[in-house]
Design an enzyme around this catalytic site. Sequence first.
Site, short mmCIF file in Angstrom:
data_model
loop_
_atom_site.label_atom_id
_atom_site.label_comp_id
_atom_site.label_asym_id
_atom_site.label_seq_id
_atom_site.Cartn_x
_atom_site.Cartn_y
_atom_site.Cartn_z
N CYS A 143 0.84 -1.21 0.00
CA CYS A 143 0.00 0.00 0.00
C CYS A 143 0.86 1.25 0.00
O CYS A 143 1.40 1.64 1.04
CB CYS A 143 -0.94 -0.02 1.20
SG CYS A 143 -1.95 1.44 1.33
N CYS A 146 -0.36 4.12 2.20
CA CYS A 146 -0.10 3.91 3.63
C CYS A 146 1.38 4.12 3.96
O CYS A 146 1.71 4.72 4.97
CB CYS A 146 -0.47 2.49 4.06
SG CYS A 146 -1.96 1.85 3.32
N ASP A 147 2.25 3.58 3.14
CA ASP A 147 3.66 3.44 3.55
C ASP A 147 4.65 4.29 2.75
O ASP A 147 5.83 4.34 3.11
CB ASP A 147 4.08 1.96 3.43
CG ASP A 147 3.24 1.07 4.35
OD1 ASP A 147 2.81 1.56 5.40
OD2 ASP A 147 3.01 -0.10 4.00
#
Length: 318
Positions: A143, A146-147
């Site tokens: 992701c 997200c990261d």
Amino acid sequence: MPDLAHHLPLMNERKVVIIGSGCAGLSAAIYSARANLSPLVIEGIQPGGQLGTTTTVENYPGYEHGVQGPDLMAIMKAQAARFGTEFLMDEVTAVRLDRRPFEIEVGGQTLRTASLIIATGASARMLGLPNEAKLIGRGVSTCATCDGAFFKGRRIVLVGGGDSAMEEALFLTRFGESVSVVHRRDKLRASRIMQDRALKNPKIRFAWYSVIEEILEKDGKVGGVVLRNVQTGEKTELPCEGLFVAIGHEPNTKLFRGALDTDEVGYLKTVNGTTATKIQGVFACGDAVDHRYRQAVTAAGSGCMAAIDAIRYLESLE
Ligand code: NAP
């Protein structure tokens, strides 16, 4: 937090059963428990959904300094338990939605429920390399949203040639020193516009006809990858700190095929703007429905919607 997972025998005639214990399922549990419906969450064998296996989550509202994924899920579970949610750590083996109450086979028993909330999520497809799972949160990610921010100034490798891969590669150029896209063919599956954007971006390079043969570790984190050219067999080492796998997701909806409508990939279809499926009393939320946003906060939001839809449905029966 009390562990309610083993409070069997469970009452087997329920008002609300929720299948899935990620953000969507637990949010649905909090809302339906606060409506005094004593929901049962069937957690599966790996509770906590996709956040249960991530590390720091920095984009979930309310956590200014971030929170560990498993901690966030434990808090959500405790919050749901506080209002009377029960939990069962087991896998559903069959559902029968052609009768009322609906029937759910789990742990060798049949549960009956007046309403059902499906929050079974989706699983990111993985490459299947030996150390891949172990390195999730240590350089391997599925992701970018997200990261990505953890890879400022770092070298990033991304696998995949679809729209998600191009979208994520473009997003990652905000952070990474470089983004090397590894694709097994020389043609991208992504839409023309996404291809053009990616191909024009000076930070993105492409390794065509290439697959990842091995993930190299350095101090317990990703240190690089070994690429293999599928045409020549030639192997090359590519040092990197981040490896993003963007080769698609699979919705966990096999249990409902045939009974509920899905799109061609298997994502459940809901009635516009609600969580209602084509069967009255069956609601679907989270990543089992959503292939577009796939965020913890959107899953939680749709879990809340499913609970509100279920509460209104049950009221309409009275
Ligand atoms: P996808 O379209 O199925 O693409 C998956 C990609 O991963 C393909 O390029 C495939 O290669 C590759 N791949 C699959 N398995 C692999 C493996 N084991 N090893 C190496 N490569 C592998 O999935 P997606 O990109 O997640 O998109 C899913 C759907 O959502 C699509 O319909 C897409 O259009 C849509 N979507 C749209 C947008 C947007 O419009 N902005 C954004 C994201 C997603 P091959 O090409 O060789 O098969």
